[in-house]
Design an enzyme around this catalytic site. Sequence first.
Site, PDB file in Angstrom:
ATOM      1  N   GLY A 147       0.968  -1.162   0.060  1.00  0.00           N
ATOM      2  CA  GLY A 147      -0.039   0.152  -0.015  1.00  0.00           C
ATOM      3  C   GLY A 147       0.970   1.240  -0.069  1.00  0.00           C
ATOM      4  O   GLY A 147       2.096   1.246   0.162  1.00  0.00           O
ATOM      5  N   LEU A 148       0.092   2.287  -0.149  1.00  0.00           N
ATOM      6  CA  LEU A 148       1.036   3.553  -0.270  1.00  0.00           C
ATOM      7  C   LEU A 148       1.824   3.977   0.979  1.00  0.00           C
ATOM      8  O   LEU A 148       1.463   3.485   2.312  1.00  0.00           O
ATOM      9  CB  LEU A 148       0.094   4.824  -0.369  1.00  0.00           C
ATOM     10  CG  LEU A 148      -0.749   4.937  -1.804  1.00  0.00           C
ATOM     11  CD1 LEU A 148      -1.882   5.754  -1.689  1.00  0.00           C
ATOM     12  CD2 LEU A 148       0.176   4.902  -3.011  1.00  0.00           C
ATOM     13  N   SER A 149       2.667   4.767   1.047  1.00  0.00           N
ATOM     14  CA  SER A 149       3.242   5.203   2.038  1.00  0.00           C
ATOM     15  C   SER A 149       2.310   6.136   3.139  1.00  0.00           C
ATOM     16  O   SER A 149       1.415   6.706   2.757  1.00  0.00           O
ATOM     17  CB  SER A 149       4.406   6.176   1.811  1.00  0.00           C
ATOM     18  OG  SER A 149       5.095   6.807   2.943  1.00  0.00           O
ATOM     19  N   GLY A 150       2.338   5.655   4.299  1.00  0.00           N
ATOM     20  CA  GLY A 150       1.463   6.055   5.394  1.00  0.00           C
ATOM     21  C   GLY A 150      -0.125   5.418   5.328  1.00  0.00           C
ATOM     22  O   GLY A 150      -0.994   5.786   6.028  1.00  0.00           O
ATOM     23  N   ALA A 151       0.038   4.436   4.527  1.00  0.00           N
ATOM     24  CA  ALA A 151      -1.629   3.665   4.458  1.00  0.00           C
ATOM     25  C   ALA A 151      -1.598   2.916   5.666  1.00  0.00           C
ATOM     26  O   ALA A 151      -2.904   2.679   6.048  1.00  0.00           O
ATOM     27  CB  ALA A 151      -1.610   2.527   3.412  1.00  0.00           C
ATOM     28  N   GLY A 152      -0.623   2.556   6.478  1.00  0.00           N
ATOM     29  CA  GLY A 152      -0.853   1.644   7.684  1.00  0.00           C
ATOM     30  C   GLY A 152      -0.313   0.421   7.641  1.00  0.00           C
ATOM     31  O   GLY A 152      -0.759  -0.363   8.651  1.00  0.00           O
ATOM     32  N   LYS A 153       0.404   0.017   6.691  1.00  0.00           N
ATOM     33  CA  LYS A 153       1.264  -1.410   6.633  1.00  0.00           C
ATOM     34  C   LYS A 153       1.890  -1.696   8.123  1.00  0.00           C
ATOM     35  O   LYS A 153       1.689  -2.471   8.397  1.00  0.00           O
ATOM     36  CB  LYS A 153       2.302  -1.344   5.357  1.00  0.00           C
ATOM     37  CG  LYS A 153       1.574  -0.778   4.013  1.00  0.00           C
ATOM     38  CD  LYS A 153       2.534  -1.030   2.929  1.00  0.00           C
ATOM     39  CE  LYS A 153       3.538   0.062   3.069  1.00  0.00           C
ATOM     40  NZ  LYS A 153       3.160   1.485   2.813  1.00  0.00           N
ATOM     41  N   SER A 154       2.713  -0.416   8.396  1.00  0.00           N
ATOM     42  CA  SER A 154       3.629  -1.046   9.562  1.00  0.00           C
ATOM     43  C   SER A 154       2.637  -1.175  10.835  1.00  0.00           C
ATOM     44  O   SER A 154       2.911  -2.217  11.646  1.00  0.00           O
ATOM     45  CB  SER A 154       4.804   0.109   9.794  1.00  0.00           C
ATOM     46  OG  SER A 154       5.597   0.141   8.678  1.00  0.00           O
ATOM     47  N   SER A 185       5.959  -1.683  -1.912  1.00  0.00           N
ATOM     48  CA  SER A 185       5.959  -2.704  -2.989  1.00  0.00           C
ATOM     49  C   SER A 185       5.118  -2.422  -4.299  1.00  0.00           C
ATOM     50  O   SER A 185       3.977  -3.136  -4.124  1.00  0.00           O
ATOM     51  CB  SER A 185       5.893  -4.146  -2.634  1.00  0.00           C
ATOM     52  OG  SER A 185       4.977  -4.237  -1.760  1.00  0.00           O
TER      53      SER A 185
HETATM   54  N1  ADP Z   1      -6.347   2.524  10.621  1.00  0.00           N
HETATM   55  C1  ADP Z   1      -5.953   3.596  10.741  1.00  0.00           C
HETATM   56  N2  ADP Z   1      -6.308   4.819  11.488  1.00  0.00           N
HETATM   57  C2  ADP Z   1      -5.839   5.749  11.842  1.00  0.00           C
HETATM   58  N3  ADP Z   1      -4.574   6.233  11.901  1.00  0.00           N
HETATM   59  C3  ADP Z   1      -3.889   4.928  11.261  1.00  0.00           C
HETATM   60  C4  ADP Z   1      -4.468   4.008  10.855  1.00  0.00           C
HETATM   61  N4  ADP Z   1      -3.441   3.004  10.161  1.00  0.00           N
HETATM   62  C5  ADP Z   1      -2.316   3.826  10.475  1.00  0.00           C
HETATM   63  N5  ADP Z   1      -2.677   5.021  11.078  1.00  0.00           N
HETATM   64  C6  ADP Z   1      -1.397   6.009  11.282  1.00  0.00           C
HETATM   65  O1  ADP Z   1      -1.000   6.463  10.036  1.00  0.00           O
HETATM   66  C7  ADP Z   1       0.463   6.687  10.088  1.00  0.00           C
HETATM   67  C8  ADP Z   1       1.103   5.926   9.055  1.00  0.00           C
HETATM   68  O2  ADP Z   1       1.036   4.593   9.283  1.00  0.00           O
HETATM   69  P1  ADP Z   1       2.284   3.537   8.917  1.00  0.00           P
HETATM   70  O3  ADP Z   1       1.828   2.266   9.615  1.00  0.00           O
HETATM   71  O4  ADP Z   1       3.486   4.072   9.422  1.00  0.00           O
HETATM   72  O5  ADP Z   1       2.105   3.491   7.608  1.00  0.00           O
HETATM   73  P2  ADP Z   1       2.955   2.628   6.295  1.00  0.00           P
HETATM   74  O6  ADP Z   1       3.777   1.799   7.186  1.00  0.00           O
HETATM   75  O7  ADP Z   1       2.087   2.062   5.277  1.00  0.00           O
HETATM   76  O8  ADP Z   1       3.825   3.629   5.683  1.00  0.00           O
HETATM   77  C9  ADP Z   1       0.687   6.589  11.326  1.00  0.00           C
HETATM   78  O9  ADP Z   1       0.979   7.732  12.247  1.00  0.00           O
HETATM   79  C10 ADP Z   1      -0.278   5.573  12.083  1.00  0.00           C
HETATM   80  O10 ADP Z   1      -0.477   5.824  13.346  1.00  0.00           O
HETATM   81 MG    MG Z   2       5.921   1.285   7.244  1.00  0.00          MG
END
Ligand code: ADP
Ligand code: MG
Length: 205
Positions: free
Chosen positions: A40-47, A114
């Site tokens: 998914g996109l950067s900031g999508a919530g993957k980690s 990815s």
């Molecule tokens: N389902 C969600 N609802 C609200 N905030 C979320 C959710 N998933 C992730 N976040 C927030 O969004 C930000 C990015 O998440 P992150 O897991 O780091 O994204 P990624 O790994 O895809 O780049 C973090 O600050 C996280 O706390």
């Molecule tokens: Mg991440």
Amino acid sequence: MSSVVQSHDNENIVWHTHQVDKAYRSTQKKQRPCVLWFTGLSGAGKSTVAGALESRLAELGYHTYLLDGDNVRHGLCKDLGFSAEDRRENIRRIGEVARLMADAGLIVLSAFISPHRQERQLVRDLLPTGEFFEVFVDTPLDVCEQRDPKGLYKKARAGELRQFTGIDSEYEKPLQPEIHLSAGEHDIESLVSICIEALRKQQVI
Ligand SMILES: Nc1ncnc2c1ncn2[C@@H]1O[C@H](COP(=O)(O)OP(=O)(O)O)[C@@H](O)[C@H]1O
Ligand SMILES: [Mg+2]
């Protein structure tokens, strides 16, 4: 032998089959190894989702390992940059590591943007059928951009960061992901529950 035996161009390099194999380790650990590939996109919530899911799986007694984006660039892929070739090599190495870890009997979770179908397919092809689960963390670009926890979208919009996925580099959405998370609309706990439910349905856990 349940593992995928890999071939090599050099005929002098031959695969050696060992007695303690994947099936043995899998039985020992009382779990079905697999790779949960978050994309998914950067900031999508993957980690965040992968981490929360790993915690839930660990609480339930499963043996896991989470491979996460930037972390591998500190070591395993330290020598790689962000050219198309290096990005492909980055994913190939991670795929190989994920395959080894699944071979070790683990439930592997990975969290990498990815963005290309071809590279995700490459990892899928490294694993036996049914062991690769594509998890699409489907969060709209505007939500990711609003979150922007690392300030990367801001930099990309300002032209300070080139080839940024979603801005000036394409993200190819999965066509048939095993798990599809509408991640912009749910909280983390609900997303984890959706994953757990899907893994139970697929008899991984
Ligand atoms: N389902 C969600 N609802 C609200 N905030 C979320 C959710 N998933 C992730 N976040 C927030 O969004 C930000 C990015 O998440 P992150 O897991 O780091 O994204 P990624 O790994 O895809 O780049 C973090 O600050 C996280 O706390
Ligand atoms: Mg991440």
